[in-house]
Scaffold this active site. Sequence first.
Site, PDB file in Angstrom:
ATOM      1  N   LYS A   1       6.844   2.915  -7.354  1.00  0.00           N
ATOM      2  CA  LYS A   1       6.065   1.858  -6.698  1.00  0.00           C
ATOM      3  C   LYS A   1       6.454   0.523  -7.317  1.00  0.00           C
ATOM      4  O   LYS A   1       6.511   0.398  -8.552  1.00  0.00           O
ATOM      5  CB  LYS A   1       4.567   2.129  -6.871  1.00  0.00           C
ATOM      6  CG  LYS A   1       3.675   1.160  -6.106  1.00  0.00           C
ATOM      7  CD  LYS A   1       2.197   1.510  -6.250  1.00  0.00           C
ATOM      8  CE  LYS A   1       1.308   0.547  -5.465  1.00  0.00           C
ATOM      9  NZ  LYS A   1      -0.127   0.879  -5.588  1.00  0.00           N
TER      10      LYS A   1
ATOM     11  N   SER B   1      -2.654   1.291  -1.270  1.00  0.00           N
ATOM     12  CA  SER B   1      -1.503   0.399  -1.260  1.00  0.00           C
ATOM     13  C   SER B   1      -0.172   1.091  -1.559  1.00  0.00           C
ATOM     14  O   SER B   1       0.893   0.501  -1.368  1.00  0.00           O
ATOM     15  CB  SER B   1      -1.731  -0.716  -2.293  1.00  0.00           C
ATOM     16  OG  SER B   1      -1.788  -0.182  -3.612  1.00  0.00           O
TER      17      SER B   1
ATOM     18  N   SER C   1      -5.666   3.660  -3.963  1.00  0.00           N
ATOM     19  CA  SER C   1      -4.290   3.379  -3.541  1.00  0.00           C
ATOM     20  C   SER C   1      -3.318   4.540  -3.689  1.00  0.00           C
ATOM     21  O   SER C   1      -2.201   4.481  -3.167  1.00  0.00           O
ATOM     22  CB  SER C   1      -3.741   2.166  -4.304  1.00  0.00           C
ATOM     23  OG  SER C   1      -4.374   0.991  -3.878  1.00  0.00           O
TER      24      SER C   1
END
Length: 461
Positions: free
Chosen positions: A66, A141, A165
Amino acid sequence: MKIADKNTKAVDLVKAALAKAEEYKDYNVFISMNAEAALAKAAEIDEKIAKGEEVGKLAGVPYALKDNYSSHDGNTTAAAHILDSYHSPITATAVAKIEAEGAIMIGRANLDAFAHGGSTENSYFGPTKNSADNTRVAGGSSGGSAVATALDIVEFALGSDTGGSIRQPASFNGIKPTYGAVSRYGVVAMASSTDTMGCFAKKAEDVDLVMGIMAGQDAKDSTTLPDYWTKSLDEVKPAKKKIGLIRDCFGDGIDPEVAKIVREYGDKLKAQGYEIEEFDMPILKYGLAIYYVVQPAEVASNLSRYDGVRYALRSKDVKGLDDVFVNSRNEGFMKENKRRIMIGNFVLSSGFYDAYYLKAQKARTLLINAYNEAFEKYDALLCPVAPTPAFKLGEKTSDPLTMYLEDAMTVPASMAGLPALSVPAGETEAGLPVGAQLIGRAQSDQLLLSIAKQIEDSEAK
């Protein structure tokens, strides 16, 4: 998990992952690729294996990172324009640990800018598409990390979870660990009292392997806990064999198919000898309000460092010092970033601090107490991950309040600092994956994974 050995070349594993990334390029999973460095690292591992030298537990395993984790490989953008040219001088502790065991990062995965969002539509680099239906959102996210794993591009992916997330975009195993289990050092900060570092993988055992490597104290993060990730999943046993189904999470606003699928997951647990008992937790209705006071306040504080002076984007349209601050932030932040900064500064401002922020923190304590009371009776709690399946791209971008409601099931555990695991529970009639959420007391992360593994093993027979 495929790990390099004498019969499985690390270079071949990385090449296969890069080829799949190219095949699924239209899904916009990655912000940037790390092909050259990844292949070089794979060749080094193959050479060590050929010489009979010791290699790590994740030797040659490709993974997606990420893009809010700092690393020397590539730019750390956090999917934000203000950081799109930022090359970090440090590597996050979690990244250093897994790469010391031989894991190879093939690319930086897309996310909502600064992890602000639940759909990965707030990325400066465009939205990531859902792996099951490319007209729908990937969740967020950590949408890029989720889709990279769902499409079998990589064996696992790192994500971060502040209010859901990891859990919300996970249609397979995605864990938000106990707050402090994994170091936050080197990860772009969102809300410092709830940020947790976790991962995605197809199997509970793979999640356990990666998390066991990342967990532990770090002198660079004073909030980290002593390493408690010490057993195998087969050694972790529930004390009561009793799970609480949170009745409050099945009321208004829950898609009927989601409710049905999560209850069916409860039936699977019953078949494994667990007693499932419904109970009320009325304070949960305040969880979202608590979160969206505390979290924006911390966001506003953390984003104040992006001022156009110290590092990152500096506007070229400046005539004085004020323009440097104002124009750099205006150009560099997405709309959702600005919204959270404004909310955060408002609730922290003179005259409103006591009415909003202080009151939210007091309510947070009551929420923690309610969870502790529930764990007097239950080994774990069960509820949906999200109230609906994945929605259409663009469907909620103009309605932030509706978007925030997608977090209603995930933020309470985050505010309490508890471990929570998203597990695959089934699919809707339209073929959209639905996750069930298992929540445990602090430091019971492996117990949640053990429960998930029992269901996986029973379905594999």
